[in-house]
Design a protein around this motif. Structure first.
Motif, PDB file in Angstrom:
ATOM      1  N   ARG A 159     -13.723 -18.703   7.422  1.00  0.00           N
ATOM      2  CA  ARG A 159     -12.879 -18.173   6.348  1.00  0.00           C
ATOM      3  C   ARG A 159     -11.662 -19.072   6.130  1.00  0.00           C
ATOM      4  NH1 ARG A 159     -12.870 -12.394   5.320  1.00  0.00           N
ATOM      5  NH2 ARG A 159     -11.540 -13.029   3.620  1.00  0.00           N
ATOM      6  N   PRO A 160     -11.355 -19.395   4.887  1.00  0.00           N
ATOM      7  CA  PRO A 160     -10.248 -20.305   4.584  1.00  0.00           C
ATOM      8  C   PRO A 160      -8.895 -19.855   5.141  1.00  0.00           C
ATOM      9  CG  PRO A 160     -11.587 -19.939   2.629  1.00  0.00           C
ATOM     10  CD  PRO A 160     -12.086 -18.991   3.690  1.00  0.00           C
ATOM     11  N   ARG A 161      -8.703 -18.556   5.300  1.00  0.00           N
ATOM     12  CA  ARG A 161      -7.403 -18.084   5.784  1.00  0.00           C
ATOM     13  C   ARG A 161      -7.074 -18.637   7.163  1.00  0.00           C
ATOM     14  NH1 ARG A 161      -8.491 -11.737   6.212  1.00  0.00           N
ATOM     15  NH2 ARG A 161      -9.825 -12.264   4.516  1.00  0.00           N
ATOM     16  N   TRP A 162      -8.078 -19.029   7.928  1.00  0.00           N
ATOM     17  CA  TRP A 162      -7.827 -19.530   9.282  1.00  0.00           C
ATOM     18  C   TRP A 162      -7.763 -21.058   9.335  1.00  0.00           C
ATOM     19  CZ3 TRP A 162      -5.660 -15.690  11.106  1.00  0.00           C
ATOM     20  CH2 TRP A 162      -6.153 -14.403  10.905  1.00  0.00           C
ATOM     21  N   GLN A 163      -7.796 -21.715   8.172  1.00  0.00           N
ATOM     22  CA  GLN A 163      -7.636 -23.168   8.160  1.00  0.00           C
ATOM     23  C   GLN A 163      -6.183 -23.566   8.392  1.00  0.00           C
ATOM     24  OE1 GLN A 163      -9.363 -24.383   4.443  1.00  0.00           O
ATOM     25  NE2 GLN A 163     -11.447 -24.337   5.235  1.00  0.00           N
ATOM     26  N   HIS A 164      -5.261 -22.721   7.949  1.00  0.00           N
ATOM     27  CA  HIS A 164      -3.836 -23.042   8.076  1.00  0.00           C
ATOM     28  C   HIS A 164      -3.103 -22.059   8.980  1.00  0.00           C
ATOM     29  CE1 HIS A 164      -4.473 -26.015   5.014  1.00  0.00           C
ATOM     30  NE2 HIS A 164      -5.005 -25.099   4.227  1.00  0.00           N
ATOM     31  N   ALA A 165      -3.810 -21.136   9.531  1.00  0.00           N
ATOM     32  CA  ALA A 165      -3.215 -20.163  10.446  1.00  0.00           C
ATOM     33  C   ALA A 165      -4.140 -20.031  11.653  1.00  0.00           C
ATOM     34  CB  ALA A 165      -3.061 -18.802   9.747  1.00  0.00           C
ATOM     35  N   SER A 166      -3.610 -19.548  12.729  1.00  0.00           N
ATOM     36  CA  SER A 166      -4.399 -19.413  13.942  1.00  0.00           C
ATOM     37  C   SER A 166      -4.831 -17.969  14.144  1.00  0.00           C
ATOM     38  CB  SER A 166      -3.565 -19.872  15.143  1.00  0.00           C
ATOM     39  OG  SER A 166      -4.158 -19.469  16.350  1.00  0.00           O
ATOM     40  N   ALA A 167      -6.136 -17.766  14.241  1.00  0.00           N
ATOM     41  CA  ALA A 167      -6.649 -16.426  14.543  1.00  0.00           C
ATOM     42  C   ALA A 167      -6.169 -15.991  15.921  1.00  0.00           C
ATOM     43  CB  ALA A 167      -8.173 -16.412  14.477  1.00  0.00           C
ATOM     44  N   HIS A 168      -6.041 -16.947  16.845  1.00  0.00           N
ATOM     45  CA  HIS A 168      -5.558 -16.633  18.187  1.00  0.00           C
ATOM     46  C   HIS A 168      -4.132 -16.092  18.134  1.00  0.00           C
ATOM     47  CE1 HIS A 168      -8.841 -19.465  18.934  1.00  0.00           C
ATOM     48  NE2 HIS A 168      -8.997 -18.834  20.088  1.00  0.00           N
ATOM     49  N   THR A 169      -3.270 -16.782  17.384  1.00  0.00           N
ATOM     50  CA  THR A 169      -1.873 -16.349  17.262  1.00  0.00           C
ATOM     51  C   THR A 169      -1.792 -14.998  16.563  1.00  0.00           C
ATOM     52  OG1 THR A 169      -1.136 -18.644  17.200  1.00  0.00           O
ATOM     53  CG2 THR A 169       0.393 -16.988  16.343  1.00  0.00           C
ATOM     54  N   PHE A 170      -2.589 -14.825  15.516  1.00  0.00           N
ATOM     55  CA  PHE A 170      -2.609 -13.550  14.802  1.00  0.00           C
ATOM     56  C   PHE A 170      -2.976 -12.405  15.740  1.00  0.00           C
ATOM     57  CE2 PHE A 170      -4.801 -10.210  12.505  1.00  0.00           C
ATOM     58  CZ  PHE A 170      -3.943  -9.954  11.442  1.00  0.00           C
ATOM     59  N   ALA A 171      -4.055 -12.588  16.500  1.00  0.00           N
ATOM     60  CA  ALA A 171      -4.527 -11.537  17.412  1.00  0.00           C
ATOM     61  C   ALA A 171      -3.512 -11.263  18.504  1.00  0.00           C
ATOM     62  CB  ALA A 171      -5.866 -11.942  18.037  1.00  0.00           C
ATOM     63  N   LEU A 172      -2.977 -12.305  19.105  1.00  0.00           N
ATOM     64  CA  LEU A 172      -2.025 -12.116  20.193  1.00  0.00           C
ATOM     65  C   LEU A 172      -0.768 -11.419  19.700  1.00  0.00           C
ATOM     66  CD1 LEU A 172      -1.494 -12.507  23.169  1.00  0.00           C
ATOM     67  CD2 LEU A 172      -0.574 -14.784  22.643  1.00  0.00           C
ATOM     68  N   THR A 173      -0.298 -11.788  18.528  1.00  0.00           N
ATOM     69  CA  THR A 173       0.889 -11.137  17.956  1.00  0.00           C
ATOM     70  C   THR A 173       0.632  -9.650  17.734  1.00  0.00           C
ATOM     71  OG1 THR A 173       1.604 -13.189  16.905  1.00  0.00           O
ATOM     72  CG2 THR A 173       2.496 -11.138  15.995  1.00  0.00           C
ATOM     73  N   ALA A 174      -0.534  -9.303  17.209  1.00  0.00           N
ATOM     74  CA  ALA A 174      -0.864  -7.889  16.972  1.00  0.00           C
ATOM     75  C   ALA A 174      -0.934  -7.118  18.288  1.00  0.00           C
ATOM     76  CB  ALA A 174      -2.188  -7.780  16.223  1.00  0.00           C
ATOM     77  N   LEU A 175      -1.573  -7.694  19.310  1.00  0.00           N
ATOM     78  CA  LEU A 175      -1.685  -7.009  20.598  1.00  0.00           C
ATOM     79  C   LEU A 175      -0.329  -6.882  21.278  1.00  0.00           C
ATOM     80  CD1 LEU A 175      -4.969  -8.662  21.923  1.00  0.00           C
ATOM     81  CD2 LEU A 175      -4.693  -6.404  20.871  1.00  0.00           C
ATOM     82  N   GLU A 176       0.456  -7.928  21.228  1.00  0.00           N
ATOM     83  CA  GLU A 176       1.797  -7.878  21.833  1.00  0.00           C
ATOM     84  C   GLU A 176       2.679  -6.847  21.148  1.00  0.00           C
ATOM     85  OE1 GLU A 176       2.311 -12.426  23.508  1.00  0.00           O
ATOM     86  OE2 GLU A 176       2.912 -11.992  21.445  1.00  0.00           O
ATOM     87  N   ARG A 177       2.568  -6.739  19.827  1.00  0.00           N
ATOM     88  CA  ARG A 177       3.353  -5.742  19.081  1.00  0.00           C
ATOM     89  C   ARG A 177       3.009  -4.330  19.560  1.00  0.00           C
ATOM     90  NH1 ARG A 177       1.553  -6.580  14.018  1.00  0.00           N
ATOM     91  NH2 ARG A 177       2.765  -8.477  13.921  1.00  0.00           N
ATOM     92  N   GLU A 178       1.712  -4.069  19.747  1.00  0.00           N
ATOM     93  CA  GLU A 178       1.308  -2.742  20.207  1.00  0.00           C
ATOM     94  C   GLU A 178       1.731  -2.485  21.645  1.00  0.00           C
ATOM     95  OE1 GLU A 178      -2.563   0.171  20.614  1.00  0.00           O
ATOM     96  OE2 GLU A 178      -2.801  -1.731  19.552  1.00  0.00           O
ATOM     97  N   LEU A 179       1.796  -3.504  22.441  1.00  0.00           N
ATOM     98  CA  LEU A 179       2.112  -3.327  23.864  1.00  0.00           C
ATOM     99  C   LEU A 179       3.595  -3.460  24.190  1.00  0.00           C
ATOM    100  CD1 LEU A 179      -0.856  -5.275  25.476  1.00  0.00           C
ATOM    101  CD2 LEU A 179      -0.569  -2.797  25.229  1.00  0.00           C
ATOM    102  N   ARG A 180       4.408  -3.768  23.187  1.00  0.00           N
ATOM    103  CA  ARG A 180       5.851  -3.907  23.411  1.00  0.00           C
ATOM    104  C   ARG A 180       6.427  -2.555  23.834  1.00  0.00           C
ATOM    105  NH1 ARG A 180       7.521  -5.934  18.558  1.00  0.00           N
ATOM    106  NH2 ARG A 180       6.729  -7.935  19.242  1.00  0.00           N
ATOM    107  N   PRO A 181       7.067  -2.503  24.998  1.00  0.00           N
ATOM    108  CA  PRO A 181       7.674  -1.240  25.434  1.00  0.00           C
ATOM    109  C   PRO A 181       8.717  -0.746  24.430  1.00  0.00           C
ATOM    110  CG  PRO A 181       7.590  -2.789  27.253  1.00  0.00           C
ATOM    111  CD  PRO A 181       7.223  -3.557  26.003  1.00  0.00           C
TER     112      PRO A 181
END
Length: 185
Positions: A159-181
């Motif tokens: 998918r073109p959206r991941w050519q200039h962005a990182s799926a890894h960074t996107f996923a980690l940011t989402a998981l970290e947001r949910e796990l932030r105390p």
């Protein structure tokens, strides 16, 4: 096993022949058939071998990580495909697209559950140390794996959206947001 993964990734499950795999492995087709019987069994065995190898590499990296947050980042990196056509993930998608009997489904379930258990272990460690929010472990794992599987499909599709962005960074940011105390910015 490496020869099989390479041949499958290059030709696809439908087009790859046992002779293609045998040639890459430097073996006879008869030798491959003797050990695996049929292509479907070979695919499952190769997938199980690939997942065991990846799980071992993940575990080694996680043991050196300094915190649950670092382990979570490693989990995301090891779970998601690295690029469109990632051989390991291509094998998963091709195996999942085939028909399976109960024994095959049990194996595939066990392989998936191994990753879910790794994620839950990271979550519980982070919660015990007060570094992660008090979320329900089972529900978190279901949400996280569903998101990661969806992103994996996007990455594999290219998918073109991941050519200039990182799926890894996107996923980690989402998981970290949910796990932030609570109370932490």
């Amino acid at each position: 096993m490496r020869a099989a993964i390479s041949a499958i990734a290059e030709k696809g499950v439908a087009a790859v022949r046992m002779s293609d795999i045998a040639a890459r492995a430097g073996m006879s087709t008869g030798h491959i058939l003797y050990h695996f019987g049929k292509k479907d069994r070979l695919l499952l065995e190769v997938l199980a071998w690939s997942e065991a190898d990846l799980g071992t590499r993940f575990q080694q990296a996680a043991e050196e990580a300094a915190s649950p947050a670092e382990k979570l980042a490693l989990f995301v990196r090891f779970y998601l495909p690295g690029h469109p056509g990632d051989e390991r993930y291509a094998l998963w998608t091709q195996v999942l697209a085939r028909r399976h009997d109960d024994a095959d489904r049990q194996l595939l379930t066990a392989l998936s559950e191994a990753w879910e258990e790794r994620l839950e272990s990271i979550l519980l460690e982070g919660q015990a140390l007060g570094q992660f929010a008090d979320v329900d472990p089972s529900a978190f794992v279901i949400r996280a794996v569903a998101m990661l599987n969806g992103l994996s499909g996007d990455v594999m599709f290219g998918r073109p959206r991941w050519q200039h962005a990182s799926a890894h960074t996107f996923a980690l940011t989402a998981l970290e947001r949910e796990l932030r105390p609570t109370g932490q910015a």
